[in-house]
Design a protein around this motif. Structure first.
Motif, PDB file in Angstrom:
ATOM      1  N   LYS A  97     -14.831 -10.486  -0.479  1.00 35.01           N
ATOM      2  CA  LYS A  97     -14.014 -10.092  -1.644  1.00 35.01           C
ATOM      3  C   LYS A  97     -14.375 -10.958  -2.847  1.00 35.01           C
ATOM      4  O   LYS A  97     -14.819 -12.098  -2.683  1.00 35.01           O
ATOM      5  CB  LYS A  97     -12.531 -10.250  -1.323  1.00 35.01           C
ATOM      6  N   SER A 135      -3.541 -17.432  -1.512  1.00 32.06           N
ATOM      7  CA  SER A 135      -2.484 -16.616  -2.114  1.00 32.06           C
ATOM      8  C   SER A 135      -3.059 -15.585  -3.074  1.00 32.06           C
ATOM      9  O   SER A 135      -4.209 -15.689  -3.517  1.00 32.06           O
ATOM     10  CB  SER A 135      -1.490 -17.526  -2.831  1.00 32.06           C
ATOM     11  N   CYS A 136      -2.212 -14.574  -3.436  1.00 32.57           N
ATOM     12  CA  CYS A 136      -2.719 -13.401  -4.160  1.00 32.57           C
ATOM     13  C   CYS A 136      -2.731 -13.574  -5.669  1.00 32.57           C
ATOM     14  O   CYS A 136      -3.531 -12.956  -6.354  1.00 32.57           O
ATOM     15  CB  CYS A 136      -1.919 -12.164  -3.774  1.00 32.57           C
ATOM     16  N   CYS A 138       1.886 -11.483  -6.909  1.00 33.32           N
ATOM     17  CA  CYS A 138       3.286 -11.257  -6.508  1.00 33.32           C
ATOM     18  C   CYS A 138       4.213 -12.242  -7.235  1.00 33.32           C
ATOM     19  O   CYS A 138       3.762 -13.219  -7.838  1.00 33.32           O
ATOM     20  CB  CYS A 138       3.434 -11.410  -5.001  1.00 33.32           C
ATOM     21  N   CYS A 149       3.877 -16.021  -6.242  1.00 33.40           N
ATOM     22  CA  CYS A 149       2.754 -16.694  -6.913  1.00 33.40           C
ATOM     23  C   CYS A 149       3.067 -16.939  -8.385  1.00 33.40           C
ATOM     24  O   CYS A 149       2.736 -17.992  -8.940  1.00 33.40           O
ATOM     25  CB  CYS A 149       1.490 -15.854  -6.781  1.00 33.40           C
ATOM     26  N   CYS A 170       4.028 -16.485  -1.251  1.00 28.35           N
ATOM     27  CA  CYS A 170       3.147 -15.341  -1.548  1.00 28.35           C
ATOM     28  C   CYS A 170       3.387 -14.213  -0.546  1.00 28.35           C
ATOM     29  O   CYS A 170       3.419 -14.436   0.658  1.00 28.35           O
ATOM     30  CB  CYS A 170       1.685 -15.784  -1.503  1.00 28.35           C
ATOM     31  N   GLU A 171       3.543 -13.002  -1.082  1.00 26.72           N
ATOM     32  CA  GLU A 171       3.832 -11.863  -0.207  1.00 26.72           C
ATOM     33  C   GLU A 171       2.589 -11.351   0.516  1.00 26.72           C
ATOM     34  O   GLU A 171       2.683 -10.559   1.452  1.00 26.72           O
ATOM     35  CB  GLU A 171       4.446 -10.727  -1.041  1.00 26.72           C
ATOM     36  N   HIS A 172       1.418 -11.760   0.050  1.00 27.88           N
ATOM     37  CA  HIS A 172       0.171 -11.274   0.658  1.00 27.88           C
ATOM     38  C   HIS A 172      -0.740 -12.413   1.066  1.00 27.88           C
ATOM     39  O   HIS A 172      -1.942 -12.229   1.185  1.00 27.88           O
ATOM     40  CB  HIS A 172      -0.555 -10.351  -0.320  1.00 27.88           C
ATOM     41  N   GLY A 173      -0.176 -13.609   1.263  1.00 24.87           N
ATOM     42  CA  GLY A 173      -1.010 -14.776   1.539  1.00 24.87           C
ATOM     43  C   GLY A 173      -1.440 -14.861   3.000  1.00 24.87           C
ATOM     44  O   GLY A 173      -0.826 -14.287   3.887  1.00 24.87           O
ATOM     45  N   SER A 174      -2.519 -15.587   3.233  1.00 20.34           N
ATOM     46  CA  SER A 174      -2.851 -15.955   4.603  1.00 20.34           C
ATOM     47  C   SER A 174      -2.973 -17.475   4.648  1.00 20.34           C
ATOM     48  O   SER A 174      -3.095 -18.136   3.613  1.00 20.34           O
ATOM     49  CB  SER A 174      -4.139 -15.293   5.059  1.00 20.34           C
ATOM     50  N   THR A 226      -4.219  -3.915  -6.080  1.00 18.81           N
ATOM     51  CA  THR A 226      -3.443  -3.424  -4.939  1.00 18.81           C
ATOM     52  C   THR A 226      -1.979  -3.138  -5.262  1.00 18.81           C
ATOM     53  O   THR A 226      -1.320  -2.411  -4.533  1.00 18.81           O
ATOM     54  CB  THR A 226      -3.455  -4.458  -3.786  1.00 18.81           C
ATOM     55  N   SER A 227      -1.487  -3.701  -6.346  1.00 20.74           N
ATOM     56  CA  SER A 227      -0.038  -3.623  -6.565  1.00 20.74           C
ATOM     57  C   SER A 227       0.396  -2.431  -7.413  1.00 20.74           C
ATOM     58  O   SER A 227       1.590  -2.138  -7.482  1.00 20.74           O
ATOM     59  CB  SER A 227       0.474  -4.923  -7.196  1.00 20.74           C
TER      60      SER A 227
END
Lengths: 347, 347, 347, 347
Positions: free
Chosen positions: A29, A100-101, A104, A107, A115-119, C85-86
């Motif tokens: 990405k 983090s993204c 959101c 963030c 973060c709602e889409h973090g890993s 994506t959002s």
């Protein structure tokens, strides 16, 4: 590349990590970055992961194993995705634990952990007990020229967790007030130093280990206690009525219940360690008007601040080094409290 | 008792205080206290009072003269009114400069200087360049056992003014950020020490006097500048874009206009010194989103906090001693910048 | 597509925008988004841009012209880059004015306007007085189902500028205190409503226009003044000693000097309008302990909050509609104060 | 004078107050004030006092009985001590419940409830279920001309307790966020109105009583729930992930355990009601980073603010009136939940 992987959860920790040879991660990405790991801190959470404490949260589908542990990482940028502009190959960096993204609301508020889409590499995807780590641009802070990855890796998680809670406490503390630090280990010793930099309050370090108390004294704790049976009473006398803040890095084995009893009216009990449960009568909460607050890993800005204090030599990390091949020895030493400060794994 | 009194205002300061023998003050209200003066700081405001700068504010009816100057006082309790319970005869104390009422909204908010019924000994009634001083219970803080009045008197006004503004700045500053301290005199040297205790930011001390710069270095200022023609540019380069805070203890002679130009976007210019005027285009205020804030003498709680830092040896006062008989010499030395730190008058 | 472009700066505004037919913008980066413009607000800054007030800031190389004005935009997503994506095609959105990077410290702090790599469509690149607009994912907020772009576009800039400053003021104001709103135009009428939602203080609206005062009364201002010669005196009497906050949406023509004179001790003068200069003696800043703060356009989170208040009908925008072809009429009406609330351009 | 006195504590409340004829209180200190009671609110704490819940705190020596209950008082100044300057005989006033000293650090901070030398009429000395009440100058707020004692007495304690916690919550809440109010009785209905005035967040009122829910709807609660078995789930759905704040006015019977489960990550559970105990795993506190805070009766400044909102008709008290002779009927009605809003005793 070499990578230390967990193959099964085991409540009794009768498992070892296996040193595998696996393909290095690749960029897929625009914002991703590959970091050549310089060092990776060993955290109590790693033990808890192995025990399976976290499996319902980090691995609810049970699809993760085998995977690489290690979430306190620093090293050098090895490769960058096409959208990356703030770091380049070769830069020495420390990695905020969250990928983090940036879009959101969590963030936006600067709270990367929300973060709602973090890993979280090392928790819910491959981490840094390996030669290379996949993360993203938003996680990276360039190191100051005089700073080496091996000296700072554990600041990435243990460090900012301690710094975040110290900063929360410092915001309310004034000169002449008292802050208790319960547990002077990998986190506690960073919290102590951070408190001394961030506010003028006095610190009371409490630890059952003589080595930890020695470290606390060297770091300038104003008072050092051994956490014996009368510790609540000792704190209440020393502070003439109770501490204004207590930071509990233990969170289990009874410490969590002693902590709020050390407070004076209006005080705050910060919880960082976990395992136990707080139980408080509501009438006590109201009459004493105390607060009990959980505190999580710090955010990216907090890591930036901590790295500044570290670069100036104001907050130092006390670490014990192991080669990647010694990962299971390190884990064993940690379990048996043979590490002073923080264990650091060097690939 | 002996008392150094002002008999007339004179713009050119061609007047001396006269050492009179007058009756000692007496208690007439339940909350009043007589303090035997141990030491009294000499403040730039004393010069301004003599010059008549303040006369329309402190003496609008022109009924005050002759009166005793001296508003930075410490000593021992000599007598207490019937309503006083928190101090007793013989206690060593420092006096907050305001004799406040404790009932109005200003007092309720803890901002003694906003008291609607307060008086200010040494400004609008008899002060501490004398053997005895009349104040009230609400103004007094008992000294720590290891602290002598002569070592702390100027903290009562210069000290808390510096501490208050340092605390305001510290609240917003984080490690890695920069705070400029413009003027390292009686206030500036306390502000520097306070900043170092209250936050992890870096300090840049600016003073044209080599002695002051030497003091700044000893106190641990991270950078020290001589305030030459290019000082704005120097600060902007050192800070890579501007300081996050500037505390201006000069407030005249152009310093007040340089200060806000040293700021980066979002920064704050605190004004403590006075005499000049700030003039800023509104478009600059908006685009740079800067703030310019006046800051007054500190409140009682701030004096409590400062005394704690002082008792621990973390904020020290650098003073030069004079006997009460030498008051005019002290004033003369002050006018001609021959005092390093703060002048202290000892009855 | 159709687009209203500026071809030259003119101090006297003797120029018109030209309605051109130009190629629609295309996506070239992963995070970019094309928005079909539903409406675009007309802002006083547009007049200032035409006059050349901003050219040294937005167009220092003089390479920008001709370009499309319009920085208060709302509409529907027309196309998205591969990293987005959002939001998806067809979503109704409002556009935060900044296209920010999400990686720099400014973005991390949530202050999009401080972005080190941001661009500002309508200011330093093509804006929204056109059929389509190029922006990015980080700028977009999906509209609530019951909200149409035409009803909210000016909230994107005028709205959040007013909301941001109202929120700053509200944070310090308590019930029984007073906030003056100077100028009840496109920004002021949003600030008034926001203050009423965000705190319990009383508002005093000041405007020389009877229409504006009428609007202020309808919006529930507690007091409405006509801004005549004695306005400072009127405010000081009404508030029994001065306002706790003054928000100055004029910032020129003398308003900027009246504003801080309306304050009581400890009060704050917020500057949003610009053109003039504040000039204040430092002694007044100190004795009154007042603050003067510039305030910029709001950040993304503030736009999110404002959109929530708007969706609930608690903060409404009063607008006057024009077709894109009427852009020069709209500008002319605005110059001659014939617009009540905010002018809105509809492509 | 007439006075309703308690003669013994009884766990089962099988006792009545006795209407005695006793000497009216007299002034013995300079700052004291006698108030002719206009009205006195009846509080759940009165029931708890009768039950003996508080006896170890308010009456540790068991020397208090018989004494006059009633700690929510308003009336007219009947007599003043020689040191009193801010009120005069005949002034209508409301009484902050604490008779505080004005000198200790608690008072300095504005937190009258933390006064080291305070007394609490109706709790640890004679209260206001009588013709006259002894209090002091620092406790009094003059009523606005349009306000009668009978309309506001319960604001003195129930009111400011609710207002204080609402203000704490409001400080962190932004538009679009959610605050749950658990229990819409004497305190909850004031909290709801206060939240609506102090912030732009949405409120969710929860009560098992249909009358209370009806009142909540009239007061503009955005959502009203009946507190059934699925209330946690209902709140989590309504808020799409959990409330940002929960104010628990129940604090027992399980409500205290439901409250923190309603929170989203980073949320705060405020405890005002009491009787039960919170019990939370430390790991939950940390991962969810929630806070649990006790909240006490409000301070004098908070009562000032609340009185301003009340005078403007923005926060009203819903009360049910009883004559002093009916005190035992009132208590009985309260026990059996037959009072809507607050019971008020009128001598």
């Amino acid at each position: 590349m070499r990578a230390a992987r967990l193959y099964e959860y085991d409540e009794h920790m009768n498992v070892e990590l296996k040193l595998d040879n696996i393909p290095a991660p690749q960029i897929s990405k625009p914002g991703e970055v590959i970091v050549r790991v310089g060092a990776a801190g060993l955290c109590r959470t790693d033990l808890h992961i192995i025990e399976g404490v976290w499996k319902d949260i980090q691995d609810p589908q049970r699809t993760l194993l085998p995977y690489v542990l290690g979430h306190e990482n620093a090293g050098w940028v090895e490769d960058v995705g096409p959208g990356v502009t703030s770091v380049k190959v070769g830069d020495p960096v420390i990695c905020h634990p969250l990928r983090s993204c940036g879009v959101c609301l969590g963030c936006r508020r600067g709270e990367d952990m929300y973060c709602e889409h973090g890993s979280f590499p090392g928790l819910n995807c491959d981490g840094g007990f390996a030669d290379y780590l996949l993360t993203n641009e938003r996680a990276l802070i360039k190191l100051n020229p005089n700073v080496a990855p091996v000296d700072v890796a554990p600041l990435a998680d243990a460090g900012i967790t301690a710094y975040r809670v110290a900063k929360k406490a410092a915001r309310k503390l004034t000169p002449g007030q008292y802050c208790v630090v319960l547990g002077v280990g990998g986190l506690g010793h960073v919290a102590l130093q951070s408190l001394h930099e961030l506010c003028g309050a006095r610190t009371i370090a409490v630890d059952r280990s003589e080595n930890a108390r020695k470290l606390a004294r060297e770091l300038g704790a104003h008072h050092v206690l051994d956490g014996g049976d009368h510790v609540v009473q000792e704190v209440r006398e020393l502070t003439r009525g109770g501490a204004h803040a207590v930071i509990d890095f233990v969170g289990e084995l009874g410490a969590e219940q002693l902590s709020w009893q050390m407070l004076r009216q209006g005080g705050t009990h910060y919880i960082v360690g976990y395992g136990g449960a707080v139980q408080v009568p509501t009438v006590h909460m109201v009459i004493s008007e105390i607060a009990i607050e959980g505190s999580l890993v710090g955010n990216y800005l907090e890591l930036v601040e901590l790295m500044e204090l570290n670069a100036e030599g104001r907050v130092k990390l006390h670490g014990q080094h192991y080669r990647l091949e010694q990962i299971n020895t390190a884990i064993d030493d940690f379990k048996h409290r043979r590490i002073i400060g923080r264990g650091v794994i060097i690939p």
